[in-house]
Design an enzyme around this catalytic site. Structure first.
Site, PDB file in Angstrom:
ATOM      1  N   ARG A   1       0.837  -1.202   0.000  1.00  0.00           N
ATOM      2  CA  ARG A   1       0.000   0.000   0.000  1.00  0.00           C
ATOM      3  C   ARG A   1       0.869   1.248   0.000  1.00  0.00           C
ATOM      4  O   ARG A   1       0.579   2.222  -0.700  1.00  0.00           O
ATOM      5  CB  ARG A   1      -0.945   0.002   1.199  1.00  0.00           C
ATOM      6  CG  ARG A   1      -2.085  -0.987   1.029  1.00  0.00           C
ATOM      7  CD  ARG A   1      -2.965  -1.058   2.243  1.00  0.00           C
ATOM      8  NE  ARG A   1      -3.691   0.188   2.469  1.00  0.00           N
ATOM      9  CZ  ARG A   1      -4.318   0.466   3.604  1.00  0.00           C
ATOM     10  NH1 ARG A   1      -4.306  -0.383   4.615  1.00  0.00           N
ATOM     11  NH2 ARG A   1      -4.967   1.609   3.743  1.00  0.00           N
TER      12      ARG A   1
ATOM     13  N   CYS B   1      -1.416   5.840   9.153  1.00  0.00           N
ATOM     14  CA  CYS B   1      -1.718   4.534   8.553  1.00  0.00           C
ATOM     15  C   CYS B   1      -2.889   4.763   7.609  1.00  0.00           C
ATOM     16  O   CYS B   1      -2.948   5.797   6.961  1.00  0.00           O
ATOM     17  CB  CYS B   1      -2.012   3.493   9.637  1.00  0.00           C
ATOM     18  SG  CYS B   1      -3.291   4.000  10.801  1.00  0.00           S
TER      19      CYS B   1
END
Length: 144
Positions: free
Chosen positions: A37, A97
């Site tokens: 990611r 995050c």
């Protein structure tokens, strides 16, 4: 440890701990999402426009500081992860995050090695960053 109660728990909000996007600046940044990611190679679980990471951020996937039983690694092992990612423990570090939750695992790891005082949480996390129209502070961009 105190048992939960109907009254809940007491807490004190620390505004110096939670940063906004405008406060990140050129501080050290840690992205606690998985490497795929971070690199913009894996799809995001929410409908963000961009994939990638904050410019200059280091990736310390939160699973790097815990073992297979979800217990924190030793102080020495955590410090090795930090050193391997070239984090200066004398300077502030901003963590993010996907949504501002799992990076708290990294923040607690820093606390366990005595460095909570340098930790800052960017609560907007990738949910906010991935939707920015101005991408000058983002890298490894792919578009959904």
């Amino acid at each position: 440890m105190r048992a939960p109660s109907e009254e809940g728990f007491d807490y004190k909000y620390n505004p110096g701990f939670v940063f906004s996007y405008d406060e990140i600046g050129d501080r050290q940044v840690i992205d606690a999402r998985c490497k795929e990611r971070y690199l913009g190679k894996a799809p995001e679980p929410r409908p963000t426009i961009h994939q990638g990471h904050y410019k200059g951020a280091k990736c310390i996937f939160f699973k790097e500081v815990v073992d297979t039983n979800w217990c924190y690694k030793s102080k020495e092992e955590i410090l090795k992860v930090i050193r391997d990612n070239e984090i200066d423990l004398e300077k502030e570090v901003v963590f993010y995050c996907g949504s501002g939750v799992s990076c708290c695992i990294d923040i607690l790891a820093f606390a366990l090695v005595g460095k909570f005082d340098i930790c800052r949480l960017y609560d907007g996390s990738w949910a906010e960053l991935g939707n920015l129209s101005d991408t000058k502070n983002l890298e490894a961009l792919n578009y959904n």
